[in-house]
Write a protein that holds these residues in place. Structure first.
Motif, mmCIF file in Angstrom:
data_model
loop_
_atom_site.group_PDB
_atom_site.id
_atom_site.type_symbol
_atom_site.label_atom_id
_atom_site.label_comp_id
_atom_site.label_asym_id
_atom_site.label_seq_id
_atom_site.Cartn_x
_atom_site.Cartn_y
_atom_site.Cartn_z
ATOM 1 N N UNK A 22 0.811 -1.224 0.000
ATOM 2 C CA UNK A 22 0.000 0.000 0.000
ATOM 3 C C UNK A 22 0.846 1.277 0.000
ATOM 4 N N UNK A 23 1.951 1.266 0.752
ATOM 5 C CA UNK A 23 2.800 2.459 0.806
ATOM 6 C C UNK A 23 3.509 2.686 -0.522
ATOM 7 N N UNK A 24 4.077 1.621 -1.085
ATOM 8 C CA UNK A 24 4.742 1.755 -2.383
ATOM 9 C C UNK A 24 3.740 2.133 -3.467
ATOM 10 N N UNK A 25 2.533 1.594 -3.377
ATOM 11 C CA UNK A 25 1.488 1.959 -4.322
ATOM 12 C C UNK A 25 1.135 3.430 -4.234
ATOM 13 N N UNK A 26 1.114 3.977 -3.009
ATOM 14 C CA UNK A 26 0.852 5.405 -2.834
ATOM 15 C C UNK A 26 1.941 6.239 -3.503
ATOM 16 N N UNK A 27 3.190 5.801 -3.366
ATOM 17 C CA UNK A 27 4.300 6.521 -4.005
ATOM 18 C C UNK A 27 4.155 6.492 -5.521
ATOM 19 N N UNK A 28 3.812 5.316 -6.062
ATOM 20 C CA UNK A 28 3.673 5.193 -7.518
ATOM 21 C C UNK A 28 2.447 5.950 -8.018
#
Length: 428
Positions: A22-28
């Protein structure tokens, strides 16, 4: 691992996925929105700063020239200094440059800022793909990469109505498109600071894992790192491998369809007539909403069956056919339906692609090889939007450009099948 330990491994992988994805998805999500929001800004910005269709297409795509030039060096630096430091640097610089797009005043400034934005963001996506190989074994990676890449359709689901609504919003005397760039650029810089303090480079550095969980997770990942005859670990060996170049061309074809449509879809939809900017944004978001669900289900099916090749080639062929239909019709409903199908197919195919290079690239070969494939592939982000712009300017229609996108997707599918079958024969 013993049968008794297997549930522990599954539980640790699930814990890592819930913590990281979820965190990496937010960055992307933030990265992708700042990359493509120019497509929404174009609805009013082009007239304000004097951009023709061809000039807009060129400027939208020139982002990928800067991206191409700095992609491999950026990913090699990430492998040396760690994702925490380097992803933070990338996000802060691209966030500030994206906000700076609010102050372009003509074609030259537009070209320069788009190029610099590509330089700043270079290495982010391949860095994330490399980073995921540190945490998740190949057998689970299609689902994990797809969950991460759901940021692409979600950025349009949320970004399309948000961006078009901001076009009608003015802050501090700025025009709507200027307000949009600032309000969507600043969060990236803020998230970059957050990354520096919270992201763990590898399982051993994760404070949220117990020592036993770190060991279980590292053991699962290490199984993928064990040398096999078809594995490459040196950068030179990766760049000398014809299969790496072939995969770069496959990715080029898929990305060309993705960005060729993505940068122009809002203007195509607005051209149907009678739609406000907000209505245009909502309608443009619909294909991406369906894509988010479809790509998750498709990738889960791929992980369940262990099949990758046809899970990529099938959607690519169907997407190519959809582009051909869209190019041949002038009926708004038929054209939009075909473009929606193409969007869904591309988004289902893209996560599948990354299971190919990460299966045989290791160490420096993974860092440099993934970045090389991504950089070559993303040159299509320059070619696709430019082809659409020149076709529109030359003929007044998008049909010629859509046929080019259809050809690129079909080529990607055919070449992927050829490479996949030869690789399977070589490892038997």
């Amino acid at each position: 691992m013993s049968e008794a330990a297997a549930p522990t491994e599954a539980a640790v992988l699930r814990k890592a996925a819930l913590r990281l994805v979820p965190f990496l998805g937010l960055l992307y999500f933030t990265a992708y929105l700042d990359r493509v929001n120019v497509g929404y800004a174009a609805l009013t910005m082009n007239a304000d700063i004097g951009l023709s269709a061809a000039a807009y297409g060129l400027g939208a795509g020139i982002f990928f020239i800067g991206y191409f030039l700095f992609e491999v060096p950026s990913n090699l630096i990430l492998e040396k200094v760690g994702a925490r430091v380097w992803i933070a640097r990338i996000m802060v610089t691209w966030g500030l440059l994206s906000a700076g797009m609010a102050f372009v005043d003509g074609p030259t400034a537009f070209y320069v800022l788009r190029f610099l934005l590509g330089v700043a963001e270079a290495g982010f996506f391949p860095g994330m793909i490399l980073y995921l190989t540190y945490w998740f074994p190949w057998a689970q990676r299609a689902k994990i990469v797809a969950a991460f890449m759901m940021a692409i359709p979600i950025s349009s689901v949320i970004g399309a109505p948000l961006s078009t609504a901001l076009l009608d919003t003015s802050l501090f005397g700025l025009k709507g498109w200027q307000t949009m760039f600032i309000l969507e650029g600043v969060p990236a810089a803020v998230l970059g600071v957050v990354v520096f303090f919270v992201l763990a480079d590898r399982p051993a550095a994760a404070k949220w894992l117990t020592p036993a969980e770190k060991q279980v997770l590292q053991t699962a990942v290490d199984r993928d790192q064990q040398a096999a005859p078809h594995h490459l670990s040196g950068l030179g060996a990766a760049l000398a491998q014809p299969k790496v170049w072939g995969l770069a061309i496959v990715y080029f074809g898929a990305i060309m369809g993705n960005y060729g449509l993505g940068f122009w879809l809002p203007q195509i939809v607005k051209g149907f007539g009678g739609l406000t900017n907000v209505q245009t944004g909502l309608l443009s978001a619909l294909p991406y909403l369906i894509s988010a669900v479809a790509m998750f289900l498709w990738s889960r099916h791929s992980d369940r069956t262990g099949e990758r090749l046809w899970h990529f080639a099938g959607p690519a062929v169907l997407g190519a056919a959809a582009f051909v239909v869209a190019a041949q019709t002038t009926d708004p409903v038929a054209q939009f339906s075909a473009l929606a199908l193409a969007t869904i197919c591309i988004n289902c195919a893209l996560p599948m692609f990354w299971s190919f290079p990460t299966q045989f690239l290791r160490a420096a070969a993974a860092a440099g090889g993934i970045a090389f494939i991504n950089s070559i592939g993303n040159l299509a982000g320059y070619v696709g939007p430019s082809a659409m712009g020149f076709a529109k300017e030359a003929t007044g229609f998008y049909g010629g450009g859509l046929l080019v996108l259809a050809g690129s997707l079909a080529l990607a599918a055919v070449l992927a099948v050829v490479i996949g079958r030869r690789s399977a024969a070589a490892t038997v």
